[in-house]
Design a protein around this motif. Structure first.
Motif, PDB file in Angstrom:
ATOM      1  N   TYR A 111       9.490   4.095   4.833  1.00  0.00           N
ATOM      2  CA  TYR A 111       9.070   5.048   3.802  1.00  0.00           C
ATOM      3  C   TYR A 111      10.263   5.431   2.933  1.00  0.00           C
ATOM      4  O   TYR A 111      10.200   5.376   1.703  1.00  0.00           O
ATOM      5  N   HIS A 112      11.350   5.822   3.558  1.00  0.00           N
ATOM      6  CA  HIS A 112      12.514   6.281   2.793  1.00  0.00           C
ATOM      7  C   HIS A 112      13.169   5.148   2.004  1.00  0.00           C
ATOM      8  O   HIS A 112      13.707   5.389   0.915  1.00  0.00           O
ATOM      9  N   LEU A 113      13.101   3.924   2.513  1.00  0.00           N
ATOM     10  CA  LEU A 113      13.591   2.784   1.740  1.00  0.00           C
ATOM     11  C   LEU A 113      12.768   2.623   0.463  1.00  0.00           C
ATOM     12  O   LEU A 113      13.324   2.451  -0.633  1.00  0.00           O
ATOM     13  N   LEU A 114      11.463   2.705   0.589  1.00  0.00           N
ATOM     14  CA  LEU A 114      10.614   2.547  -0.588  1.00  0.00           C
ATOM     15  C   LEU A 114      10.775   3.709  -1.566  1.00  0.00           C
ATOM     16  O   LEU A 114      10.684   3.518  -2.781  1.00  0.00           O
ATOM     17  N   VAL A 115      11.059   4.898  -1.068  1.00  0.00           N
ATOM     18  CA  VAL A 115      11.348   6.023  -1.970  1.00  0.00           C
ATOM     19  C   VAL A 115      12.645   5.747  -2.730  1.00  0.00           C
ATOM     20  O   VAL A 115      12.717   5.964  -3.944  1.00  0.00           O
ATOM     21  N   ASP A 131       0.839  -1.196   0.000  1.00  0.00           N
ATOM     22  CA  ASP A 131       0.000   0.000   0.000  1.00  0.00           C
ATOM     23  C   ASP A 131       0.879   1.253   0.000  1.00  0.00           C
ATOM     24  O   ASP A 131       0.606   2.218  -0.721  1.00  0.00           O
ATOM     25  N   LEU A 132       1.919   1.229   0.811  1.00  0.00           N
ATOM     26  CA  LEU A 132       2.838   2.361   0.869  1.00  0.00           C
ATOM     27  C   LEU A 132       3.556   2.542  -0.470  1.00  0.00           C
ATOM     28  O   LEU A 132       3.709   3.670  -0.946  1.00  0.00           O
ATOM     29  N   GLU A 133       3.956   1.447  -1.085  1.00  0.00           N
ATOM     30  CA  GLU A 133       4.612   1.526  -2.393  1.00  0.00           C
ATOM     31  C   GLU A 133       3.677   2.187  -3.416  1.00  0.00           C
ATOM     32  O   GLU A 133       4.104   3.052  -4.194  1.00  0.00           O
ATOM     33  N   ARG A 134       2.408   1.808  -3.401  1.00  0.00           N
ATOM     34  CA  ARG A 134       1.422   2.422  -4.311  1.00  0.00           C
ATOM     35  C   ARG A 134       1.250   3.914  -4.009  1.00  0.00           C
ATOM     36  O   ARG A 134       1.172   4.744  -4.911  1.00  0.00           O
ATOM     37  N   ARG A 135       1.218   4.246  -2.739  1.00  0.00           N
ATOM     38  CA  ARG A 135       1.068   5.652  -2.336  1.00  0.00           C
ATOM     39  C   ARG A 135       2.272   6.466  -2.809  1.00  0.00           C
ATOM     40  O   ARG A 135       2.114   7.593  -3.294  1.00  0.00           O
ATOM     41  N   ILE A 136       3.448   5.908  -2.685  1.00  0.00           N
ATOM     42  CA  ILE A 136       4.658   6.591  -3.150  1.00  0.00           C
ATOM     43  C   ILE A 136       4.591   6.805  -4.663  1.00  0.00           C
ATOM     44  O   ILE A 136       4.935   7.885  -5.162  1.00  0.00           O
ATOM     45  N   ALA A 137       4.127   5.812  -5.397  1.00  0.00           N
ATOM     46  CA  ALA A 137       3.977   5.951  -6.851  1.00  0.00           C
ATOM     47  C   ALA A 137       2.982   7.067  -7.179  1.00  0.00           C
ATOM     48  O   ALA A 137       3.224   7.874  -8.097  1.00  0.00           O
ATOM     49  N   GLU A 138       1.891   7.134  -6.444  1.00  0.00           N
ATOM     50  CA  GLU A 138       0.907   8.206  -6.655  1.00  0.00           C
ATOM     51  C   GLU A 138       1.520   9.567  -6.374  1.00  0.00           C
ATOM     52  O   GLU A 138       1.346  10.515  -7.147  1.00  0.00           O
ATOM     53  N   ARG A 139       2.219   9.676  -5.259  1.00  0.00           N
ATOM     54  CA  ARG A 139       2.819  10.955  -4.868  1.00  0.00           C
ATOM     55  C   ARG A 139       3.961  11.341  -5.805  1.00  0.00           C
ATOM     56  O   ARG A 139       4.231  12.526  -6.001  1.00  0.00           O
ATOM     57  N   ARG A 142      15.339   4.090  -7.848  1.00  0.00           N
ATOM     58  CA  ARG A 142      16.191   3.142  -8.577  1.00  0.00           C
ATOM     59  C   ARG A 142      15.384   2.177  -9.432  1.00  0.00           C
ATOM     60  O   ARG A 142      15.928   1.241 -10.000  1.00  0.00           O
ATOM     61  N   ASP A 143      14.073   2.392  -9.539  1.00  0.00           N
ATOM     62  CA  ASP A 143      13.173   1.560 -10.340  1.00  0.00           C
ATOM     63  C   ASP A 143      13.218   0.091  -9.911  1.00  0.00           C
ATOM     64  O   ASP A 143      13.301  -0.824 -10.725  1.00  0.00           O
ATOM     65  N   VAL A 144      13.187  -0.103  -8.599  1.00  0.00           N
ATOM     66  CA  VAL A 144      13.151  -1.443  -8.004  1.00  0.00           C
ATOM     67  C   VAL A 144      11.806  -1.592  -7.318  1.00  0.00           C
ATOM     68  O   VAL A 144      11.395  -0.726  -6.540  1.00  0.00           O
ATOM     69  N   TYR A 176       6.160  15.777  -0.922  1.00  0.00           N
ATOM     70  CA  TYR A 176       7.504  15.552  -0.378  1.00  0.00           C
ATOM     71  C   TYR A 176       8.183  14.410  -1.120  1.00  0.00           C
ATOM     72  O   TYR A 176       9.382  14.466  -1.403  1.00  0.00           O
ATOM     73  N   THR A 177       7.425  13.391  -1.455  1.00  0.00           N
ATOM     74  CA  THR A 177       7.976  12.253  -2.196  1.00  0.00           C
ATOM     75  C   THR A 177       8.547  12.726  -3.530  1.00  0.00           C
ATOM     76  O   THR A 177       9.683  12.360  -3.896  1.00  0.00           O
TER      77      THR A 177
END
Length: 107
Positions: free
Chosen positions: A69-73, A8-16, A78-80, A25-26
């Motif tokens: 959060y910062h790891l997923l950013v 869910d967080l990964e999806r949110r980061i993609a949205e942001r 890095r497109d991982v 901020y993302t």
């Protein structure tokens, strides 16, 4: 317990990441590049270490959330995908942690 997951967080980061830097901020982090994201992750890791060594349980939780959060950013920068990291973790379950670590060429 919450139903919120790292996916869910990964999806949110993609949205942001698709938003403008003025409101996200993302997006601001990603615009500064992977090296900046990596440095920010390092700062957050230190904060988790310090919290884990002697701060409250609540502080450890908060700092761990920041770290994830910062790891997923960084992974986004890095497109991982998280699924790729999960696949790597799964592949390591075929042997003990000590055997896996000993088998790494870069250790």
């Amino acid at each position: 317990m919450t139903g919120f997951t790292l996916h869910d967080l990964e999806r949110r980061i993609a949205e942001r990441a698709a938003a403008s830097a003025e409101i996200s901020y993302t997006r601001k982090l990603l615009d500064r590049g992977a090296a900046h994201c990596a440095r920010k992750l390092g700062e957050e890791a230190i904060e988790v270490v310090l919290a884990g060594a002697g701060e409250t349980r609540e502080r450890v939780i908060a700092e761990a959330a920041d770290l994830m959060y910062h790891l997923l950013v960084l992974l986004k920068a890095r497109d991982v995908r998280l699924a790729e990291v999960e696949a790597e973790l799964e592949s390591r379950t075929a042997q003990s942690g000590l055997a896996e670590k000993a088998s790494r060429k870069d250790v």
